[in-house]
Design a protein around this motif. Structure first.
Motif, PDB file in Angstrom:
ATOM      1  N   ARG A  75      -8.684   5.565  -4.687  1.00 56.23           N
ATOM      2  CA  ARG A  75      -8.946   6.390  -3.200  1.00 56.23           C
ATOM      3  C   ARG A  75     -10.242   7.212  -3.475  1.00 56.23           C
ATOM      4  O   ARG A  75      -9.927   8.299  -2.637  1.00 56.23           O
ATOM      5  CB  ARG A  75      -7.531   7.009  -3.054  1.00 56.23           C
ATOM      6  N   GLU A 108      -5.105  -3.982  -8.001  1.00 56.13           N
ATOM      7  CA  GLU A 108      -5.744  -2.821  -8.917  1.00 56.13           C
ATOM      8  C   GLU A 108      -6.619  -1.946  -8.399  1.00 56.13           C
ATOM      9  O   GLU A 108      -6.480  -0.649  -8.227  1.00 56.13           O
ATOM     10  CB  GLU A 108      -6.300  -3.586 -10.273  1.00 56.13           C
ATOM     11  N   ASN A 109      -7.435  -2.419  -7.300  1.00 49.10           N
ATOM     12  CA  ASN A 109      -8.617  -1.473  -6.815  1.00 49.10           C
ATOM     13  C   ASN A 109      -8.118  -0.967  -5.627  1.00 49.10           C
ATOM     14  O   ASN A 109      -8.885   0.117  -5.291  1.00 49.10           O
ATOM     15  CB  ASN A 109      -9.862  -2.606  -6.423  1.00 49.10           C
ATOM     16  N   ARG A 110      -7.115  -1.540  -5.093  1.00 51.05           N
ATOM     17  CA  ARG A 110      -6.458  -0.702  -3.936  1.00 51.05           C
ATOM     18  C   ARG A 110      -5.820   0.598  -4.219  1.00 51.05           C
ATOM     19  O   ARG A 110      -5.933   1.558  -3.360  1.00 51.05           O
ATOM     20  CB  ARG A 110      -5.358  -1.385  -3.364  1.00 51.05           C
ATOM     21  N   LYS A 111      -5.604   1.047  -5.442  1.00 51.17           N
ATOM     22  CA  LYS A 111      -5.361   2.166  -6.079  1.00 51.17           C
ATOM     23  C   LYS A 111      -6.418   3.262  -5.827  1.00 51.17           C
ATOM     24  O   LYS A 111      -6.220   4.453  -6.157  1.00 51.17           O
ATOM     25  CB  LYS A 111      -4.574   2.055  -7.585  1.00 51.17           C
ATOM     26  N   ARG A 150       0.821  -1.263  -0.107  1.00 58.34           N
ATOM     27  CA  ARG A 150       0.041  -0.071  -0.026  1.00 58.34           C
ATOM     28  C   ARG A 150       0.721   1.255   0.099  1.00 58.34           C
ATOM     29  O   ARG A 150       1.915   0.945   0.858  1.00 58.34           O
ATOM     30  CB  ARG A 150      -0.963  -0.091   1.205  1.00 58.34           C
ATOM     31  N   ARG A 151       0.407   2.358  -0.639  1.00 56.43           N
ATOM     32  CA  ARG A 151       1.044   3.628  -0.776  1.00 56.43           C
ATOM     33  C   ARG A 151       1.252   3.982   0.563  1.00 56.43           C
ATOM     34  O   ARG A 151       2.221   4.995   1.005  1.00 56.43           O
ATOM     35  CB  ARG A 151       0.390   4.329  -1.704  1.00 56.43           C
TER      36      ARG A 151
END
Length: 120
Positions: free
Chosen positions: A104, A99-102, A14-15
């Motif tokens: 926000r 992909e969906n974690r990006k 995670r970012r």
């Protein structure tokens, strides 16, 4: 001799590393309402719940027995903190693909008080 190659870096899932701490060295701990563990306040999953003090089955009995007409029963306001594992177990949050974690964007609808006037 040529310089040695740089060490391989760890992959980052995670970012924000699962936290919301930007610029702070430390955040206080909170109690998880599910299991009693102590996640950091910025890492815990927070939900604000508003419930009636009395369950629905008893509300009508209380209204009939009440001496004051139109008396409104008080509500119970709770801020609940969960650690990540309890939030996933209770399906408060769901795991998402890489992909969906990006994405926000809020999945829950924002309250009207938080929406800016020009967005309406």
């Amino acid at each position: 001799l040529p310089p040695p190659p740089p060490p391989p870096t760890m992959t980052v899932k995670r970012r924000n590393h699962g936290r919301n701490r930007k610029g702070r060295g430390h955040t206080k701990l909170v109690n998880c309402d599910g299991c009693g563990s102590k996640p950091a306040k910025d890492k815990a999953v927070k939900r604000f719940t508003v419930r009636n003090i009395v369950d629905k089955s008893s509300v009508r009995d209380l209204e009939e027995a009440c001496a004051i007409k139109g008396f409104e029963l008080p509500k119970l306001y709770l801020k609940i903190h969960y650690c990540i594992s309890c939030a996933v177990h209770r399906k408060t949050v769901r795991p998402r693909s890489a992909e969906n974690r990006k994405i926000r964007v809020h999945t829950r609808p924002l309250r009207e008080s938080f929406v800016k006037k020009d967005q309406k």
